[in-house]
Design a protein around this motif. Structure first.
Motif, PDB file in Angstrom:
ATOM      1  N   GLU A 224       0.824  -1.201   0.000  1.00  0.00           N
ATOM      2  CA  GLU A 224       0.000   0.000   0.000  1.00  0.00           C
ATOM      3  C   GLU A 224       0.866   1.262   0.000  1.00  0.00           C
ATOM      4  O   GLU A 224       0.596   2.223  -0.728  1.00  0.00           O
ATOM      5  CB  GLU A 224      -0.914  -0.008   1.234  1.00  0.00           C
ATOM      6  CG  GLU A 224      -1.842   1.181   1.341  1.00  0.00           C
ATOM      7  CD  GLU A 224      -2.856   1.246   0.207  1.00  0.00           C
ATOM      8  OE1 GLU A 224      -3.329   2.358  -0.085  1.00  0.00           O
ATOM      9  OE2 GLU A 224      -3.159   0.190  -0.386  1.00  0.00           O
ATOM     10  N   ILE A 225       1.940   1.245   0.810  1.00  0.00           N
ATOM     11  CA  ILE A 225       2.846   2.401   0.839  1.00  0.00           C
ATOM     12  C   ILE A 225       3.514   2.584  -0.519  1.00  0.00           C
ATOM     13  O   ILE A 225       3.685   3.713  -1.002  1.00  0.00           O
ATOM     14  CB  ILE A 225       3.899   2.218   1.948  1.00  0.00           C
ATOM     15  CG1 ILE A 225       3.238   2.282   3.329  1.00  0.00           C
ATOM     16  CG2 ILE A 225       4.987   3.283   1.845  1.00  0.00           C
ATOM     17  CD1 ILE A 225       4.178   1.993   4.468  1.00  0.00           C
ATOM     18  N   ARG A 227       2.336   1.702  -3.461  1.00  0.00           N
ATOM     19  CA  ARG A 227       1.367   2.270  -4.399  1.00  0.00           C
ATOM     20  C   ARG A 227       1.169   3.765  -4.148  1.00  0.00           C
ATOM     21  O   ARG A 227       1.143   4.568  -5.092  1.00  0.00           O
ATOM     22  CB  ARG A 227       0.031   1.532  -4.275  1.00  0.00           C
ATOM     23  CG  ARG A 227       0.013   0.155  -4.912  1.00  0.00           C
ATOM     24  CD  ARG A 227      -1.406  -0.379  -5.016  1.00  0.00           C
ATOM     25  NE  ARG A 227      -2.015  -0.592  -3.716  1.00  0.00           N
ATOM     26  CZ  ARG A 227      -1.941  -1.724  -3.035  1.00  0.00           C
ATOM     27  NH1 ARG A 227      -1.262  -2.756  -3.525  1.00  0.00           N
ATOM     28  NH2 ARG A 227      -2.530  -1.847  -1.859  1.00  0.00           N
ATOM     29  N   ARG A 228       1.049   4.123  -2.878  1.00  0.00           N
ATOM     30  CA  ARG A 228       0.855   5.539  -2.574  1.00  0.00           C
ATOM     31  C   ARG A 228       2.102   6.351  -2.906  1.00  0.00           C
ATOM     32  O   ARG A 228       2.001   7.507  -3.348  1.00  0.00           O
ATOM     33  CB  ARG A 228       0.502   5.701  -1.092  1.00  0.00           C
ATOM     34  CG  ARG A 228      -0.843   5.093  -0.727  1.00  0.00           C
ATOM     35  CD  ARG A 228      -1.291   5.491   0.649  1.00  0.00           C
ATOM     36  NE  ARG A 228      -2.584   4.907   0.991  1.00  0.00           N
ATOM     37  CZ  ARG A 228      -3.262   5.209   2.089  1.00  0.00           C
ATOM     38  NH1 ARG A 228      -2.779   6.101   2.943  1.00  0.00           N
ATOM     39  NH2 ARG A 228      -4.423   4.630   2.335  1.00  0.00           N
ATOM     40  N   ASP A 229       3.284   5.762  -2.689  1.00  0.00           N
ATOM     41  CA  ASP A 229       4.516   6.467  -3.029  1.00  0.00           C
ATOM     42  C   ASP A 229       4.613   6.692  -4.537  1.00  0.00           C
ATOM     43  O   ASP A 229       5.044   7.759  -4.990  1.00  0.00           O
ATOM     44  CB  ASP A 229       5.726   5.659  -2.529  1.00  0.00           C
ATOM     45  CG  ASP A 229       7.028   6.417  -2.698  1.00  0.00           C
ATOM     46  OD1 ASP A 229       7.211   7.407  -1.975  1.00  0.00           O
ATOM     47  OD2 ASP A 229       7.848   6.010  -3.551  1.00  0.00           O
ATOM     48  N   GLN A 230       4.225   5.674  -5.322  1.00  0.00           N
ATOM     49  CA  GLN A 230       4.237   5.837  -6.773  1.00  0.00           C
ATOM     50  C   GLN A 230       3.224   6.894  -7.211  1.00  0.00           C
ATOM     51  O   GLN A 230       3.529   7.731  -8.076  1.00  0.00           O
ATOM     52  CB  GLN A 230       3.940   4.497  -7.443  1.00  0.00           C
ATOM     53  CG  GLN A 230       5.056   3.461  -7.270  1.00  0.00           C
ATOM     54  CD  GLN A 230       4.657   2.085  -7.744  1.00  0.00           C
ATOM     55  OE1 GLN A 230       3.486   1.830  -8.064  1.00  0.00           O
ATOM     56  NE2 GLN A 230       5.617   1.172  -7.811  1.00  0.00           N
ATOM     57  N   ASP A 231       2.027   6.855  -6.600  1.00  0.00           N
ATOM     58  CA  ASP A 231       1.029   7.878  -6.917  1.00  0.00           C
ATOM     59  C   ASP A 231       1.536   9.256  -6.535  1.00  0.00           C
ATOM     60  O   ASP A 231       1.350  10.234  -7.284  1.00  0.00           O
ATOM     61  CB  ASP A 231      -0.289   7.582  -6.195  1.00  0.00           C
ATOM     62  CG  ASP A 231      -0.967   6.327  -6.717  1.00  0.00           C
ATOM     63  OD1 ASP A 231      -0.618   5.887  -7.828  1.00  0.00           O
ATOM     64  OD2 ASP A 231      -1.825   5.764  -5.993  1.00  0.00           O
ATOM     65  N   LEU A 232       2.185   9.327  -5.353  1.00  0.00           N
ATOM     66  CA  LEU A 232       2.725  10.614  -4.907  1.00  0.00           C
ATOM     67  C   LEU A 232       3.827  11.088  -5.845  1.00  0.00           C
ATOM     68  O   LEU A 232       3.929  12.280  -6.145  1.00  0.00           O
ATOM     69  CB  LEU A 232       3.262  10.479  -3.475  1.00  0.00           C
ATOM     70  CG  LEU A 232       3.790  11.757  -2.828  1.00  0.00           C
ATOM     71  CD1 LEU A 232       2.681  12.781  -2.705  1.00  0.00           C
ATOM     72  CD2 LEU A 232       4.389  11.451  -1.457  1.00  0.00           C
ATOM     73  N   THR A 235       2.169  12.354  -8.916  1.00  0.00           N
ATOM     74  CA  THR A 235       1.550  13.648  -8.624  1.00  0.00           C
ATOM     75  C   THR A 235       2.602  14.739  -8.497  1.00  0.00           C
ATOM     76  O   THR A 235       2.424  15.859  -8.999  1.00  0.00           O
ATOM     77  CB  THR A 235       0.735  13.553  -7.315  1.00  0.00           C
ATOM     78  OG1 THR A 235      -0.239  12.520  -7.444  1.00  0.00           O
ATOM     79  CG2 THR A 235       0.050  14.862  -7.005  1.00  0.00           C
TER      80      THR A 235
END
Length: 423
Positions: A224-225, A227-232, A235
């Motif tokens: 999950e981290i 995925r969020r790091d890649q999204d971040l 962004t």
């Protein structure tokens, strides 16, 4: 936790070993005390029985000495008791209770006195001849056989305790390794994720259900981290593009140009390194928008930006700072002549005819150049110098009647690949 945060905190392996060792030592102590209590009782009973048997044998050997009142023979019988029997006092009495002979073992040492108090035993046996009692034998023991038996039992218990402790330490080492190894591996994965921001590493599986559940949950958290790091990251890249890139043409915007100028003209730059700016805008660009629409004007801007990017050296930065105004930052630049040569090259590349939809454009450009001097100057000052040079060129071009022109496209004029059709 970092190393300073865990200093002085007990480790899991140490806690497990301490717990196992404490339980083992408590069990050994209880077992030793119990064994000594049972053993001492058993040995004491054995010593008493043996002492009674020895007194009976001594009474049998004393019959002749009592019948003949032979004191010397009586003492010889008493002295004949073996020393290892632990008898410290042996007495022979006649039928009336008078002392016939007495043999005492000299022992004044402190251990012997203590043993005599704790384990002293006294037994008597009658001397009987033809059914008639003619005297008695009394033996007193200080418990030396009991001591030897207890010492032997204690040594055996000590050796057994050492063996058990060694076995427990081996088992504890294997057990703590089996428990702490996956935890250490998991901690290394956590440290890598925290310090190196590497979320791809995974802990190895283990055979302990609780740790395996922890590992599985943590891997899910890492996924999950990640995925969020890649999204971040995406962004952040998009925000960076919005912050430092012109959304229409894709070249740098004013903010990125000012940041690059600050670096080029900053205190870290060598004193002999110079920075140059090529400033240009499109002549009569407002007429293009008014006559053909903003979509055609935007296509013209994108086409010129594409040509500009393709004609620049790697160390040059193109930027759009206004509606139809572009600036090229060149750092380092050798001389003003070198910069003017680059400006002439750009002028030729940008003036070439360009087809956009049903029209062919002949761009008209006003170009100005400025080079930083030996003294330090601000980026805004260098931009103003290039801007004034550009407006001087624009005045001259206006007087000469130069402007951006367009005409209907002929069928034999191909549309450049780098320019979008603005129809």
């Amino acid at each position: 936790m970092s190393a300073p945060e865990t200093r002085g905190v007990a480790t899991l392996a140490g806690q497990i070993r301490l717990a196992l060792l404490s339980v083992t030592l408590a069990a050994i102590l209880i077992a030793t005390v119990g064994a000594l209590a049972v053993g001492s009782h058993y040995l004491l009973e054995q010593m008493r029985a043996h002492l009674r048997t020895l007194a009976s044998v001594t009474a049998t050997h004393s019959e002749a000495a009592l019948l003949f009142k032979d004191r010397t023979a009586a003492e010889e019988v008493l002295r004949g008791i073996p020393p290892e029997e632990g008898v410290i006092v042996a007495e022979l009495h006649d039928a009336s209770g008078r002392l016939v002979a007495r043999v005492a073992k000299a022992d004044a040492t402190l251990p012997a006195a203590a043993i005599r108090i704790l384990t002293q035993e006294r037994v008597s046996a009658d001397v009987v001849v033809d059914g008639r009692r003619i005297g008695s034998v009394t033996l007193e023991s200080a418990g030396e056989p009991l001591l030897r038996g207890l010492l032997g039992l204690l040594v055996f218990d000590l050796l057994g305790a050492i063996l058990v402790v060694a076995l427990v330490l081996v088992v504890a080492r294997r057990l703590t390794g089996h428990i702490t190894r996956p935890l250490t591996n998991l901690e290394a994965v956590i440290r890598t994720a925290r310090e190196e921001r590497d979320f791809s590493r995974r802990a190895l599986p283990c055979g302990i259900a609780e740790i395996e559940a922890l590992r599985t949950d943590f891997h899910g958290l890492l996924d999950e981290i990640q995925r969020r790091d890649q999204d971040l990251g995406r962004t952040h890249a998009a925000l960076k593009r919005l912050a430092f890139r012109d959304t229409l043409t894709g070249v740098a915007n004013r903010a990125m140009l000012e940041s690059a100028l600050l670096t080029a003209l900053g205190g870290d730059a060598p004193d002999d390194e110079r920075t140059g700016l090529v400033y240009f805008d499109i002549d009569s660009f407002k007429a293009v928008n008014d006559a053909l629409g903003h979509a055609t004007g935007d296509a013209l801007l994108k086409g010129l930006a594409s040509r500009l990017t393709g004609a620049l050296p790697p160390h040059a930065l193109p930027a759009r700072i206004g509606g139809d105004e572009f600036v090229v930052l060149v750092s380092p630049v050798g001389s003003e002549e070198e910069l003017r040569g680059l400006a002439a090259k750009l002028d030729r590349a940008l003036h070439a005819p360009m087809r956009i939809g049903p029209h062919v454009f002949h761009p008209g450009l006003s170009i100005g150049c400025a080079v930083s001097g030996e003294a330090r100057m601000a980026g805004a000052e260098l931009i103003n110098l290039a801007d004034r040079a550009m407006y001087l060129s624009k005045k001259q071009r206006r007087r000469a009647g130069d402007r951006t022109r367009w005409e209907e496209a002929r069928g034999d004029l191909p549309e450049p690949e780098a320019v979008e059709d603005a129809r």
